[in-house]
Design an enzyme around this catalytic site. Structure first.
Site, short mmCIF file in Angstrom:
data_model
loop_
_atom_site.label_atom_id
_atom_site.label_comp_id
_atom_site.label_asym_id
_atom_site.label_seq_id
_atom_site.Cartn_x
_atom_site.Cartn_y
_atom_site.Cartn_z
N ARG A 244 0.88 -1.07 0.03
CA ARG A 244 -0.01 0.05 0.18
C ARG A 244 1.02 1.24 -0.06
O ARG A 244 1.99 1.21 0.74
CB ARG A 244 -0.89 0.09 1.38
CG ARG A 244 -2.18 -1.03 1.17
CD ARG A 244 -3.05 -0.48 0.31
NE ARG A 244 -4.31 -1.33 0.13
CZ ARG A 244 -4.35 -2.71 -0.42
NH1 ARG A 244 -3.36 -2.93 -1.32
NH2 ARG A 244 -5.51 -3.43 -0.51
N GLU A 273 -4.36 7.39 -4.88
CA GLU A 273 -4.15 6.74 -6.04
C GLU A 273 -5.47 7.29 -7.14
O GLU A 273 -6.38 7.18 -6.48
CB GLU A 273 -4.37 5.09 -6.13
CG GLU A 273 -3.10 4.58 -5.44
CD GLU A 273 -3.20 3.11 -5.21
OE1 GLU A 273 -4.40 2.46 -5.71
OE2 GLU A 273 -2.30 2.68 -4.68
N HIS A 292 -1.80 0.01 -9.75
CA HIS A 292 -2.11 -0.75 -8.70
C HIS A 292 -2.70 -2.01 -9.45
O HIS A 292 -3.80 -2.32 -9.50
CB HIS A 292 -3.38 -0.22 -7.87
CG HIS A 292 -3.63 -1.05 -6.55
ND1 HIS A 292 -3.80 -0.31 -5.47
CD2 HIS A 292 -3.51 -2.25 -6.29
CE1 HIS A 292 -3.96 -1.41 -4.41
NE2 HIS A 292 -3.77 -2.41 -4.89
#
Ligand SMILES: O=CC(=O)O
Length: 328
Positions: A244, A273, A292
């Site tokens: 993360r 993000e 991601h």
């Protein structure tokens, strides 16, 4: 009033960025009556008592106090990834609702993403690609060199399912593997992956050519890698983050990449993000950032939905859930 033969499962939407994949809808519908947030909000009076389960896909819907209060018969929430940091586990379990993630489904593809980033950053593949597709054929042969992966030392921080699978892959690349984890793995597991335990994270940081972050985000791992930790790393080292964004202090990382404290970074995760388009990290040459992509393969996303369904059905039938998550 419409009767529902199958348990009613609430999802955010179908398709779109935060919707369950359209390819999975038929499968979900063999086990559940699927309703979207939009349908729920439009018919809240009727549907609020019907919903027994929620499938959280890509962090949506947001599970807050208000939503939980409006679903008196909700029994279980299944999350589509392994990380549960976007959910208030104490709040949910305090309402007597069970929770599950899908550690089995995600581990291989996330480990593959980690290795892909490691190889791409070591061999400067993104920079190379930019040169190969540029119109300037004069500079086709770059005047820089990459780093050798074979024989290099990889430090893995977080030796859960994903960390373990990264080690298996790195072993095939003849890497020396160090790891740091809350708990040391069993001797036979260490031997299977050829990994050496570093009780102190400092030892791992000082010795590694590549540092791979595969920890869960918790209050203990929040900004685990900051200025001090980056300064302990070799100036030739590369940091890879597939856990993360908040596990790394991004300001400190920016400074370390700008000033040569470490050589490069490859991040599949950031905070926020996506990063704002004017974020200084996006302007650096010695960084690779991917959106991601960790779990994003056809096979893994299918397996995630299967693992989620197995968890949901188990909870609804009063059986042990294959991957229950407890609030602690
Ligand atoms: O981000 C991916 C996951 O939590 O599995």
């Amino acid at each position: 009033m419409e009767e529902y033969e199958l348990p009613v499962l609430l999802v955010n939407e179908v398709g779109g960025i935060c919707g369950v994949l359209e390819a999975h809808v038929d499968f979900l519908k063999t086990h559940f009556n699927l309703i979207t947030m939009k349908e729920f909000l439009e018919n809240k009076n009727i549907l609020s008592k019907k919903v027994q389960a929620i499938y959280v896909w890509w962090h949506k819907p947001v599970i807050d106090h208000e939503l939980l209060q409006s679903l008196p018969n909700l029994k279980v929430i299944a999350n589509s990834g392994v990380g549960m940091d976007h959910l208030d586990l104490k709040l949910i379990s305090g309402c007597g609702i069970k929770m599950a993630n899908c550690p089995h489904a995600v581990s291989s593809s996330t480990a593959d993403t980690g290795m892909a980033l490691l190889l791409a950053s070591a061999r400067r593949l993104v920079e190379g690609c930019q040169i190969a597709v540029s119109l300037d054929t004069e500079c086709f042969a770059p005047d820089w060199l990459g780093e050798e992966v074979t024989g290099a030392t990889l430090g893995i921080i977080g030796m859960g399912n994903v960390g373990y699978k990264i080690a298996l892959r790195a072993k095939a690349f003849e890497m020396k593997i160090l790891y740091h984890n809350r708990k040391q793995r069993k001797e036979e597991e260490e031997q299977a992956i050829g990994a050496i335990y570093c009780k102190k994270i400092e030892d791992l940081l000082q010795q590694s050519d590549f540092v791979m972050l595969a920890v869960t985000l918790t209050p203990q791992t929040h900004k685990l890698i900051g200025k001090r930790e980056l300064e302990l790393m070799k100036p030739t080292a590369i940091l890879i983050n597939i856990s993360r964004g908040l596990v790394v202090d991004q300001e400190a990382l920016l400074e370390a990449l700008r000033t040569g404290i470490i050589k490069a970074a490859a991040l599949d995760v950031t905070y926020p993000e996506p990063l704002p388009r004017d974020h200084p990290l996006l302007k650096l040459k010695n960084i690779i950032i991917t959106p991601h992509l960790g779990i994003k393969t056809h096979k893994t996303t299918r397996m995630i939905t299967e693992e989620a369904v197995a968890n949901l059905l188990a909870a609804l039938n009063g059986l042990p859930m294959p991957s229950e998550v407890l609030p602690d």
